[in-house]
Design a protein around this motif. Structure first.
Motif, PDB file in Angstrom:
ATOM      1  N   HIS A 105       6.750  -5.362   2.456  1.00  0.00           N
ATOM      2  CA  HIS A 105       7.606  -5.404   1.270  1.00  0.00           C
ATOM      3  C   HIS A 105       7.447  -4.109   0.495  1.00  0.00           C
ATOM      4  CE1 HIS A 105       3.670  -7.099   0.236  1.00  0.00           C
ATOM      5  NE2 HIS A 105       3.817  -6.531  -0.946  1.00  0.00           N
ATOM      6  N   MET A 148       6.527  -3.032  -3.006  1.00  0.00           N
ATOM      7  CA  MET A 148       5.896  -3.585  -4.203  1.00  0.00           C
ATOM      8  C   MET A 148       6.360  -2.786  -5.411  1.00  0.00           C
ATOM      9  SD  MET A 148       3.439  -5.846  -4.444  1.00  0.00           S
ATOM     10  CE  MET A 148       2.785  -6.645  -5.880  1.00  0.00           C
ATOM     11  N   GLU A 187       2.728 -11.958  -2.792  1.00  0.00           N
ATOM     12  CA  GLU A 187       2.593 -10.533  -3.123  1.00  0.00           C
ATOM     13  C   GLU A 187       1.851 -10.336  -4.452  1.00  0.00           C
ATOM     14  OE1 GLU A 187       4.710 -10.901   0.046  1.00  0.00           O
ATOM     15  OE2 GLU A 187       5.799 -11.531  -1.711  1.00  0.00           O
ATOM     16  N   MET A 232      -2.854  -8.173   0.611  1.00  0.00           N
ATOM     17  CA  MET A 232      -1.916  -7.072   0.762  1.00  0.00           C
ATOM     18  C   MET A 232      -2.635  -5.769   1.071  1.00  0.00           C
ATOM     19  SD  MET A 232       1.111  -7.412  -1.923  1.00  0.00           S
ATOM     20  CE  MET A 232       0.145  -6.993  -3.326  1.00  0.00           C
ATOM     21  N   HIS A 249       3.990  -1.983   1.154  1.00  0.00           N
ATOM     22  CA  HIS A 249       2.861  -2.905   1.340  1.00  0.00           C
ATOM     23  C   HIS A 249       3.119  -3.816   2.524  1.00  0.00           C
ATOM     24  CE1 HIS A 249       1.105  -3.018  -3.048  1.00  0.00           C
ATOM     25  NE2 HIS A 249       0.945  -1.849  -2.456  1.00  0.00           N
TER      26      HIS A 249
HETATM   27 CU   LIG Z   1       2.435  -5.800  -2.402  1.00  0.00          CU
END
Ligand SMILES: [Cu+2]
Length: 161
Positions: free
Chosen positions: A110, A112, A156, A88, A77
């Motif tokens: 990142h 996820m 997030e 996101m 993501h």
């Molecule tokens: Cu994410």
């Protein structure tokens, strides 16, 4: 021992070292994943995010997927500001050019983790496997620690669908 014998022995030692490295699943030679970490998650939380740095010592490569035994899914993501709101997006893959390290970090790219099987506890660590188009799978240990960074909080968690 002549020089040729010596170099043959040296090659064998290198091969053995390489085989050992592969079997213990340390990072592939060209791809180095360092400083893998994740924030602790509250009890009952379904999602978390993992961060790390990737350095490519070989030819250009792409990170194509991730997986971890602690979560049902591990997706690539990126968090971005859109109209003053952190959102996101899903990434199909992430290019890792030779010689220019890239960071997965809070408020940016990142991994996820969705469908956490148990909370991520501070001080613990968990395995994460990153799959590269050329370099194959690289397994890292992600340490769980509480670290400020980016916008703070848990951007997030605000998944744009
Ligand atoms: Cu994410």
């Amino acid at each position: 021992m002549n020089e040729r014998t010596y170099s043959r022995i040296a090659a064998c030692v290198l091969l053995a070292a390489g085989a050992f490295a592969a079997s213990s699943a340390v990072p592939a030679a060209d791809i180095e994943v360092s400083d893998a970490w994740a924030r602790p998650t509250p009890p009952g939380a379904e999602v978390g995010a993992a961060y790390f740095k990737i350095t490519n010592h070989g030819k250009s490569d792409r990170l194509v997927s991730a997986s971890s035994p602690v979560a049902k899914r591990a997706d690539l993501h990126i968090s971005q500001m859109e109209g003053g709101v952190m959102k996101m997006r899903h990434l199909d893959s992430v290019e890792v050019k030779a010689g220019s390290p890239i960071a997965f970090e809070p408020s940016g790219r990142h991994v996820m983790l969705t469908g956490l099987k148990k909370p991520l506890k501070e001080g613990e660590s968990f395995p994460l496997v990153l799959k590269f188009a050329r370099g194959g799978s690289v397994k890292v240990q992600v340490s769980v620690r509480n670290e400020a960074g980016g916008m703070g909080g848990h951007p997030e968690m605000n998944m744009a669908r």
